[in-house]
Scaffold this motif. Structure first.
Motif, PDB file in Angstrom:
ATOM      1  N   GLU C  10      51.719  34.988  45.840  1.00 39.38           N
ATOM      2  CA  GLU C  10      50.359  35.418  46.159  1.00 39.38           C
ATOM      3  C   GLU C  10      50.102  36.812  45.625  1.00 39.38           C
ATOM      4  N   VAL C  52      36.718  57.979  36.720  1.00 45.44           N
ATOM      5  CA  VAL C  52      37.110  59.185  37.433  1.00 45.44           C
ATOM      6  C   VAL C  52      38.266  59.791  36.661  1.00 45.44           C
ATOM      7  N   ALA C 199      52.589  58.062  49.718  1.00 47.67           N
ATOM      8  CA  ALA C 199      51.181  57.714  49.870  1.00 47.67           C
ATOM      9  C   ALA C 199      50.827  57.454  51.325  1.00 47.67           C
ATOM     10  N   THR C 200      51.750  56.852  52.049  1.00 46.36           N
ATOM     11  CA  THR C 200      51.498  56.541  53.462  1.00 46.36           C
ATOM     12  C   THR C 200      51.112  57.791  54.240  1.00 46.36           C
ATOM     13  N   THR C 204      45.331  63.621  52.252  1.00 51.48           N
ATOM     14  CA  THR C 204      44.003  63.534  51.661  1.00 51.48           C
ATOM     15  C   THR C 204      43.819  62.277  50.816  1.00 51.48           C
ATOM     16  N   ASP C 205      44.741  61.284  50.956  1.00 46.57           N
ATOM     17  CA  ASP C 205      44.622  60.087  50.119  1.00 46.57           C
ATOM     18  C   ASP C 205      44.656  60.414  48.634  1.00 46.57           C
ATOM     19  N   LYS C 216      42.848  41.565  47.545  1.00 50.32           N
ATOM     20  CA  LYS C 216      42.449  40.156  47.578  1.00 50.32           C
ATOM     21  C   LYS C 216      41.214  39.968  48.450  1.00 50.32           C
ATOM     22  N   THR C 217      41.252  40.571  49.635  1.00 53.18           N
ATOM     23  CA  THR C 217      40.119  40.468  50.551  1.00 53.18           C
ATOM     24  C   THR C 217      38.867  41.089  49.942  1.00 53.18           C
ATOM     25  N   ARG C 220      37.478  38.833  47.325  1.00 54.13           N
ATOM     26  CA  ARG C 220      36.830  37.665  47.916  1.00 54.13           C
ATOM     27  C   ARG C 220      35.431  38.023  48.407  1.00 54.13           C
ATOM     28  N   ARG C 221      35.323  39.141  49.106  1.00 63.32           N
ATOM     29  CA  ARG C 221      34.022  39.530  49.648  1.00 63.32           C
ATOM     30  C   ARG C 221      33.053  39.910  48.551  1.00 63.32           C
ATOM     31  N   LYS C 223      32.953  38.727  45.578  1.00 65.59           N
ATOM     32  CA  LYS C 223      32.457  37.503  44.953  1.00 65.59           C
ATOM     33  C   LYS C 223      31.460  36.794  45.846  1.00 65.59           C
ATOM     34  N   ARG C 224      31.748  36.792  47.159  1.00 68.55           N
ATOM     35  CA  ARG C 224      30.830  36.121  48.074  1.00 68.55           C
ATOM     36  C   ARG C 224      29.471  36.810  48.068  1.00 68.55           C
ATOM     37  N   ALA C 227      28.546  37.342  43.539  1.00 69.31           N
ATOM     38  CA  ALA C 227      28.766  36.375  42.450  1.00 69.31           C
ATOM     39  C   ALA C 227      27.559  35.449  42.264  1.00 69.31           C
TER      40      ALA C 227
END
Lengths: 217, 705, 227
Positions: C10, C52, C199-200, C204-205, C216-217, C220-221, C223-224, C227
């Motif tokens: 996956e 960026v 990174a964890t 400041t990310d 993946k999520t 999916r969103r 595209k929903r 798309a």
């Protein structure tokens, strides 16, 4: 996937995840989620596995008329969704009802009851009471005088014009007789409640916030 | 055998005979490190009666067992030595953050002792265990920025360099030692200059060992960062109402919010909502640029910066092209009084120069550049007040020769033009003329130019002064912060107090009832009576005396471990789930993790108290005082005489009452085990902390009761 | 075992989908704002937004590592967690993610224009260095005793076997970024094992690992909704 044995309705893990995420994100952004708005998540005809072809557009088929069976079906879906949220470990959902009876949801981890009640008061447009409650609260709790610009910030979001109008109407209403103005030496205006602060105390606190704290870094 | 935490080695540099040697740290173990090592060395090796600029004075740059161990907010260097700013040249400590302290540990040293005087300008080059003295002739006479660049080109780009500017070289009392672009320690620059030591460069490739495992380190750090740490000054509520927070406070330093950006980043970076518990957003919580410089600064903010190991990032980094007009870099960095100190020199106010609102920014960032490069200190902002008094009372016209007076660009000052600062700081740093006596510091310039009593005590209504002590230092979170608590601790050092234990709680943004519960939970205090509502004071009591004591002791402990006193201790927490109560035992937890020992917080506080008792004893001896209450702990009149129309203990004033303050001081002396009349440590107390030799000395000087 | 295999598949699938979707061969490439936005790293922007410049992204086994140096404030906590977990002692010199070295004057300094170049004394820009997890490892290929190889325990990241390592330092020389370092105290080399801890804990990310699950999520969103 969760199932209710009575109605045999399915809420997929994916739908639940999306709804939870939506409530959490909306709460994080400082907004309440109107319960009825969640139907948009329930409009996909199939709520099964996720590996369907990603290029297909979602089948958004809301019929123009409200067939009784559709209505009942939608209500059952909503009930199942609420049950699933309740049962979920991933979120603690709280509910508030506005003056018109509509239900609103928020995530307890993302939004405090304090903040939610302010947002609800703004939704209900109970501005005068909101301002008064806020000022009285701050005068008693912290204690501090309230900078009037607070009400132009999120989540109050009043414009300056609206605010000044409201404050003006307060001054003639005996319900708000305990609310008084005080001013710092740089002209910044504050409100306080004389139920909880003397005028002198309020003035000194306003002066600290607006002027002196910067001189005492 | 491994040394956990401590490296076990102290570098001793004798500039007179150009020799270096290694001392064993273990004999200082009960003094922990940092300030403790500093005071012990001063007590053992610097005779009473030595003056700050004598070669016999020493400077001890010290770190502690937690420095370099990656503990949050731990790269602090404590510098101990006699300070020239106060009349008896009493011992004082100055502090600087940045990378220097950690790098010193990685090079293998717990501390560096600088003694004697070099025959010509030198800089100290430390490359792990290779230590040499290099000629500083090519950088002597230049500012800190140039000096650092030249030295880094020799010592290695990664070396951490602590340097003095022209001010330190010229033995200006108000001078700093600085590492990095903005981490400066005040008051000792001239001492380094008097020794002909221009800079110390350190490159370290070694390690700080720890007894605990990496996993344990990770767990304890995670716990602290998720549950305890707030924003700058450990403020635990945001400055605007935010969904995740129950409370907010406009003056909180948790200024991050939606639509507030690091505006000069490309593309701009939003500070956004930084909820408590979100480790990855801690660095955005404190946008100190708009806090220190106003809303216009948003578009000039590149990012925030700060010290090694610290997630808070409390120094704002500014890019403002207009600065080039004044001959300085367009990039500036500083925080707090690094900005407001120089701004205070603009005693006639400032006018916008290039755009609306830049009057709030330009003098601050320009002043920061100038003072950081010249290495001038401000005595916590007093230099502006010293100047103002002389100006307003016609003193300058009197004492300055006419030529000199006329050469000063008064027109710029009157016009509120920050260009005035360019001239002002040059004179101070290069000791140009009579005017430069302002660089002597409050006590000396007031003496030199015969300032009146009103300079110290304020006008009749108590306005116009912020001087705390006749030893020449200003208030620093004093009577306006928790009344008698702040007032007491402000008297206890030989410079401005630099103590934030108390103010971090009172400024935390929590409601008073919550603060009271938090302070009652501290083992050393145990009562809600320690804290009054703001500007609504009650008379002195034992709990307040305990709070004053604990505030100081923790401050001293952190300067010994070393940890940053602008954040520690973790008294309050931002988490509602903890009822906002922090964890004051976490210093001990980190100590045990790193050193493998088994300290309790009480034991650490006891060790810190030993150091503070030593500080008090040394001060008493240096002053030759038989009555410290009178000679040292006196408070200027405005504290009691302000707001003449009301009594103390009226809601709305923070004035204190003289008799009440006497009582508060007596209660404090009792807590400290000092003579309740004179405030001098008793024999019994000194014995209790193993300071018998000090007791003997004091006794032979006739100073013990 | 089946679960492991399924998850790996996956992840790989998502990785390929993502690379296809983003239209970039990610591997140190500058990543556009729209892509960063999709994976939750950037403000909302048009799809045609410019890249960026300060951000680079690397595909790791567990997700996308996005390193944005504009967000790096030089706290050096990444070095500390790396040391803590992999060395058991604090020693930034050997940390497999580096900030301190370039802190003052950038990677090249100090040069005559130091007041405007990268680094704290110049334009304030930090230059955090991370291991690129090169497909063709310079370090591994150069090691004369084959001490560097893929370790399944670390998601097949390349790891130094300290038993075999003879401390010759060729790995450090061969790496164009000199990421492996000989520890002067042990005489052994070490390199980044892609654990993601830096990174964890980044405040400041500036270093951020986006798990493939989340990507993946997000896909999916996206595209929903679009798309």
């Amino acid at each position: 996937m969760s199932e209710t044995t009575e109605t045999n309705v399915l809420i997929s893990d994916e739908i639940l995840e999306d709804v939870i995420d939506h409530i959490r994100q909306t709460s994080k952004d400082g907004q309440l989620v109107e319960k009825s708005s969640l139907t948009v998540f329930l409009e996909e005809p199939k709520m099964a596995t996720e590996e369907e072809a990603p290029e297909e557009a979602p089948e958004a088929e809301t019929s123009a008329e409200d067939e009784p069976e559709d209505q009942e079906h939608r209500e059952a879906l909503m009930t199942a969704l609420m049950a699933a949220l309740e049962a979920s470990d991933a979120i603690e959902v709280k509910t508030l009802t506005d003056d018109a009876g509509a239900e609103f949801l928020y995530s307890a981890a993302e939004m405090t009851d304090q903040y939610a009640s302010i947002v609800m008061s703004v939704n209900n447009k109970n501005y005068l009471k909101l301002i008064a409650d806020t000022v009285r609260y701050e005068s008693q709790k912290y204690p501090r005088a309230t900078h009037i610009s607070l009400f132009t910030k999120k989540p109050y979001n009043l414009t300056e014009g609206q605010l000044l109008g409201l404050l003006s109407s307060m001054s003639t209403d005996s319900t708000y007789a305990d609310l008084k103005y005080t001013e710092a030496s740089n002209g910044e205006k504050f409100l306080f409640s004389e139920r909880h602060l003397t005028a002198r105390h309020a003035k000194s606190l306003a002066e600290w916030e607006a002027v002196l704290s910067e001189e005492n870094p | 055998m491994s040394n956990y935490g401590w490296t076990g080695k102290i570098l001793r540099v004798n500039l007179s005979n150009e020799s270096v040697s290694i001392d064993d740290t273990s004999k200082y173990k009960e003094y922990i490190g940092g300030m403790g090592i500093g005071y012990k060395i001063m007590a053992d090796e610097v005779p009473v009666g030595t003056k700050a600029y004598d070669p016999e004075n020493k400077l001890v740059f010290a770190a502690g067992p937690l420095t370099g161990a990656g503990i949050p907010m731990s790269s602090r260097t404590n510098i101990t030595g006699l300070s020239p700013t106060n009349p008896s040249n009493l011992v004082a400590d100055s502090h600087m953050g940045g990378n220097f302290a950690a790098m010193m540990k990685f090079a293998g040293y717990d501390a560096i002792i600088v003694e004697g005087k070099a025959s010509s300008p030198v800089w100290l080059n430390i490359q792990d265990d290779e230590v040499t003295l290099e000629s500083a002739n090519n950088v002597w006479g230049t500012g800190i920025y140039n000096t650092t660049a030249v030295i880094n080109s020799i010592a290695g780009k990664e070396a951490s360099v602590a340097a003095i500017g022209q001010a330190g070289e010229n033995m200006v009392n108000l001078s700093v030692i600085m590492n990095g672009t903005s981490h400066s320690a005040g008051g000792h620059g001239g001492v380094m200059g008097s020794k002909n030591l221009k800079a110390i460069a350190i490159k370290g490739t070694g390690s700080v060992e720890m007894a605990g495992t990496g996993k344990e380190w990770e767990e304890l750090n995670k716990y602290m960062l998720e549950e305890l740490v707030g924003a700058n000054n450990n403020h635990v509520v945001p400055s605007t109402p935010q969904p995740w927070a129950e409370y907010h406070n406009e003056r909180s330093r948790w200024t991050a919010r939606e639509d507030l950006y690091w505006g000069a980043a490309e593309p701009p970076i939003e500070t956004g909502i930084c909820a408590a518990g979100d480790i990855n957003r801690i660095g955005y919580r404190t946008d100190k640029a708009i806090f220190d410089l106003g809303p216009l600064a948003e578009k000039y903010t590149v990012r925030m910066g700060g010290c090694q190991s610290c997630p808070i990032r409390c120094h704002s980094q500014i890019k403002m092209p207009q600065l080039k007009e004044y001959g300085v870099s367009e990039y500036a960095e500083n925080t707090c009084v690094g900005y407001s100190g120089p701004n205070g020199v603009m005693i006639k106010g400032s006018k916008d120069q290039f755009e609306e609102g830049d009057a709030r920014i330009l003098p601050r960032v320009l002043g920061s550049q100038l003072t950081d490069d010249y290495g001038v200190w401000c005595n916590y902002g007093m230099i502006g007040d010293d100047f103002k008094y002389a100006y307003n009372n016609g003193i300058l016209k009197e004492v300055l020769p006419a030529d000199e007076y006329n050469s000063i660009p008064w027109d710029l000052l009157e016009a509120g033009d920050p260009a005035f600062l360019v001239d002002f700081y040059r004179r101070i740093a290069l000791k140009e003329g009579e005017f430069s006596k302002l660089g002597m510091g409050t006590y000396w310039v007031a003496k030199e130019w015969n300032y009146g009593d009103d300079f110290w005590d304020g006008a009749e209504d108590g306005t116009g002064s912020k001087i705390w002590s006749r030893l020449g230092f200003p208030r620093h979170h004093s009577s306006e912060t928790a009344g008698q608590v702040g007032a007491t601790l402000n008297c206890m050092f030989n410079r401005d107090a630099q103590c934030h234990t108390h103010v971090n709680l009172t400024g935390s943004g929590l409601p008073i009832e919550v603060q009271k519960k938090v302070i009652a939970d501290v083992y050393a205090i145990g009562s809600e009576d320690a804290l009054d509502a703001p500007n609504d004071y009650t008379p002195a009591n034992e709990a307040k005396a305990k709070f004053a004591k604990w505030s100081i002791i923790r401050n001293v402990l952190h300067d010994s471990l070393t940890l940053c006193n602008w954040m520690w201790p973790m008294t309050a927490s931002p988490l509602k789930e903890r009822n906002y109560i922090g964890d004051t035992a976490i210093e001990a937890k980190f100590m045990n993790l790193v050193t493998g020992e088994d300290y309790t917080e009480e034991e650490l506080d006891f060790a810190a108290e030993r150091i503070f008792q030593l500080h008090r004893a040394l001060t008493t001896m240096q002053m030759g005082s038989k009555n410290m209450r009178e000679d040292h702990d006196d408070i200027c009149g405005w504290v009691f005489d302000k707001d003449p129309d009301v009594e103390a203990f009226t809601a709305g004033t923070n004035k204190l009452d003289r008799d009440d303050m006497k009582l508060a001081m007596t209660m404090f002396y009792k807590e400290m085990g000092w003579d309740e009349e004179t405030g001098i440590p008793t024999q019994a107390t000194l014995d209790k902390f193993g300071l018998n030799d000090i007791a003997d000395k004091m006794s032979s000087m006739g100073l013990l009761a | 075992m089946e679960q492991e295999k399924k998850r790996f598949f996956e992840n790989e699938q998502t990785r390929r989908d993502f690379l296809k979707f983003s239209g970039k061969s990610v591997g140190g490439a500058i990543v556009s704002l729209s892509v960063l936005n999709l994976i939750g790293c950037a403000p909302e922007e048009e799809a045609s937004a410019p890249p960026v410049e300060t951000a680079v992204a690397f595909a790791l086994p567990q997700g996308m590592l996005v390193a944005d140096k504009a967000k790096c404030t030089g706290c050096q906590r990444c070095e500390s967690i790396c040391n803590a977990l992999h060395d058991g002692k604090m020693q930034p010199y050997t940390a497999r993610v580096r900030v301190a070295e370039n802190y003052n004057y950038g990677p090249d300094g100090p040069k005559i224009n130091w007041a405007n170049a990268d680094g704290n004394f110049g334009n304030k820009m930090m230059n955090p260095e991370t291991c690129k997890q090169c497909r063709e490892p310079f370090c591994g290929n150069a090691c004369p005793v084959d001490a560097i190889s893929a370790d399944p325990a670390w998601n097949n990241a390349r790891v130094v076997d300290t038993e075999k390592c003879v401390g010759c330092g060729v790995c450090a020389e061969a790496c164009p970024w000199h990421m492996p370092r000989l520890d002067p105290e042990t005489g052994k080399s070490s390199k980044c094992v892609s654990c993601g801890a830096c990174a964890t804990y980044c405040p400041t990310d500036a270093l951020k690992v986006i798990p493939w699950e989340d990507i993946k999520t997000a896909m999916r969103r996206y595209k929903r909704n679009f798309a």
